[in-house]
Design a protein around this motif. Structure first.
Motif, mmCIF file in Angstrom:
data_model
loop_
_atom_site.group_PDB
_atom_site.id
_atom_site.type_symbol
_atom_site.label_atom_id
_atom_site.label_comp_id
_atom_site.label_asym_id
_atom_site.label_seq_id
_atom_site.Cartn_x
_atom_site.Cartn_y
_atom_site.Cartn_z
ATOM 1 N N ASP A 198 0.851 -1.174 -0.003
ATOM 2 C CA ASP A 198 -0.030 0.061 0.054
ATOM 3 C C ASP A 198 0.984 1.292 -0.112
ATOM 4 O OD1 ASP A 198 -2.312 -1.301 0.055
ATOM 5 O OD2 ASP A 198 -2.537 -1.387 2.079
ATOM 6 N N ASP A 199 1.843 1.129 0.882
ATOM 7 C CA ASP A 199 2.670 2.335 0.891
ATOM 8 C C ASP A 199 3.431 2.407 -0.469
ATOM 9 O OD1 ASP A 199 2.311 2.955 3.418
ATOM 10 O OD2 ASP A 199 4.104 2.042 4.261
ATOM 11 N N LEU A 200 3.983 1.476 -1.111
ATOM 12 C CA LEU A 200 4.591 1.554 -2.427
ATOM 13 C C LEU A 200 3.532 2.026 -3.427
ATOM 14 C CD1 LEU A 200 6.981 -1.300 -2.175
ATOM 15 C CD2 LEU A 200 7.650 0.740 -2.145
ATOM 16 N N ILE A 201 2.355 1.544 -3.512
ATOM 17 C CA ILE A 201 1.387 1.938 -4.682
ATOM 18 C C ILE A 201 1.297 3.706 -4.450
ATOM 19 C CG2 ILE A 201 -1.296 1.905 -5.277
ATOM 20 C CD1 ILE A 201 -0.787 -1.125 -4.548
ATOM 21 N N PHE A 202 0.954 4.326 -2.969
ATOM 22 C CA PHE A 202 0.798 5.612 -2.972
ATOM 23 C C PHE A 202 1.906 6.115 -3.268
ATOM 24 C CE2 PHE A 202 1.578 9.105 -0.214
ATOM 25 C CZ PHE A 202 0.409 9.919 -0.510
ATOM 26 N N ALA A 203 3.362 5.731 -3.057
ATOM 27 C CA ALA A 203 4.602 6.511 -3.418
ATOM 28 C C ALA A 203 4.633 6.623 -4.985
ATOM 29 C CB ALA A 203 5.626 5.884 -2.761
ATOM 30 N N ILE A 204 4.147 5.499 -5.588
ATOM 31 C CA ILE A 204 4.324 5.213 -7.233
ATOM 32 C C ILE A 204 3.420 6.437 -7.706
ATOM 33 C CG2 ILE A 204 3.915 3.876 -9.280
ATOM 34 C CD1 ILE A 204 5.111 1.561 -7.557
ATOM 35 N N GLU A 205 2.095 6.252 -7.357
ATOM 36 C CA GLU A 205 1.108 7.062 -7.783
ATOM 37 C C GLU A 205 1.451 8.608 -7.762
ATOM 38 O OE1 GLU A 205 -2.512 5.522 -6.034
ATOM 39 O OE2 GLU A 205 -2.676 3.993 -7.232
ATOM 40 N N ASN A 206 1.978 8.998 -6.454
ATOM 41 C CA ASN A 206 2.446 10.302 -6.113
ATOM 42 C C ASN A 206 3.803 10.570 -6.452
ATOM 43 O OD1 ASN A 206 -0.232 11.550 -4.981
ATOM 44 N ND2 ASN A 206 0.281 9.372 -3.873
ATOM 45 N N ARG A 207 4.528 9.734 -6.815
ATOM 46 C CA ARG A 207 6.288 10.105 -7.489
ATOM 47 C C ARG A 207 6.800 10.449 -6.208
ATOM 48 N NH1 ARG A 207 7.873 10.672 -13.049
ATOM 49 N NH2 ARG A 207 5.829 9.818 -14.343
ATOM 50 N N ARG A 208 6.501 9.601 -5.044
ATOM 51 C CA ARG A 208 7.175 10.144 -3.739
ATOM 52 C C ARG A 208 8.496 9.078 -3.438
ATOM 53 N NH1 ARG A 208 3.131 12.458 -0.569
ATOM 54 N NH2 ARG A 208 4.332 12.555 1.380
ATOM 55 N N VAL A 209 9.634 9.713 -2.978
ATOM 56 C CA VAL A 209 10.889 8.973 -2.576
ATOM 57 C C VAL A 209 10.395 8.093 -1.537
ATOM 58 C CG1 VAL A 209 13.237 9.136 -1.942
ATOM 59 C CG2 VAL A 209 12.507 10.474 -3.960
ATOM 60 N N VAL A 210 11.114 6.820 -1.363
ATOM 61 C CA VAL A 210 10.815 6.186 -0.078
ATOM 62 C C VAL A 210 12.229 5.754 0.403
ATOM 63 C CG1 VAL A 210 8.663 4.978 -0.900
ATOM 64 C CG2 VAL A 210 10.476 3.830 -1.545
ATOM 65 N N THR A 211 12.089 5.530 1.750
ATOM 66 C CA THR A 211 13.335 4.931 2.476
ATOM 67 C C THR A 211 12.970 3.467 3.151
ATOM 68 O OG1 THR A 211 12.938 6.028 4.500
ATOM 69 C CG2 THR A 211 14.443 7.335 2.935
ATOM 70 N N PHE A 212 13.890 2.753 3.080
ATOM 71 C CA PHE A 212 13.566 1.589 3.848
ATOM 72 C C PHE A 212 14.930 0.718 4.105
ATOM 73 C CE2 PHE A 212 12.463 0.627 -0.835
ATOM 74 C CZ PHE A 212 13.512 -0.487 -1.056
ATOM 75 N N THR A 213 14.912 -0.289 4.971
ATOM 76 C CA THR A 213 15.894 -1.309 5.170
ATOM 77 C C THR A 213 15.688 -2.541 4.504
ATOM 78 O OG1 THR A 213 16.247 -0.345 7.472
ATOM 79 C CG2 THR A 213 17.237 -2.372 6.720
ATOM 80 N N TYR A 214 16.991 -2.926 3.689
ATOM 81 C CA TYR A 214 16.758 -4.059 2.898
ATOM 82 C C TYR A 214 18.248 -4.902 3.037
ATOM 83 C CZ TYR A 214 15.437 -6.925 -1.104
ATOM 84 O OH TYR A 214 15.254 -7.746 -2.392
ATOM 85 N N ASP A 215 17.897 -6.080 3.441
ATOM 86 C CA ASP A 215 19.447 -6.939 3.608
ATOM 87 C C ASP A 215 20.512 -6.339 4.279
ATOM 88 O OD1 ASP A 215 18.511 -8.973 2.053
ATOM 89 O OD2 ASP A 215 19.439 -8.395 0.202
#
Length: 99
Positions: free
Chosen positions: A5-22
């Motif tokens: 849901d967070d990523l769909i919102f970010a894609i639709e609104n062209r918003r940068v995301v931050t997260f931890t991965y590996d």
């Protein structure tokens, strides 16, 4: 909200995301969300900052949604399309959202 849901919102609104991965902090422009040909939910994004196991930053990365933690949709917007972006990404069996 879920990671998807967070990523769909970010894609639709062209918003940068931050997260931890590996175990690495990532700053990513999310471009495409879907299910890979291996049947796993994933994000195709352009990582602009942070670190990665491959050491390739900035660069395109494919992120498994199951491994994304501590996601934050930032107020920072991104514009345009990065070189080599493909909205018909061949790594994806199904595309749920894209820029």
């Amino acid at each position: 909200m879920s990671v998807a849901d967070d990523l769909i919102f970010a894609i639709e609104n062209r918003r940068v995301v931050t997260f931890t991965y590996d175990g690495h902090h990532r700053v990513v422009e999310p471009f495409l969300l879907g299910v890979t040909t291996a049947g796993k939910p994933a994000l195709r994004g352009f990582q602009t900052a942070g670190t990665s196991k491959s050491g390739k930053v900035p660069d395109w990365h494919l992120f498994s949604l199951l491994k994304i933690a501590a996601i934050e949709v930032t107020p920072t917007c991104f514009e345009g399309v990065r070189p080599f972006y493909n909205p018909a990404d061949k790594a994806m069996l199904r595309i749920d959202a894209h820029v």
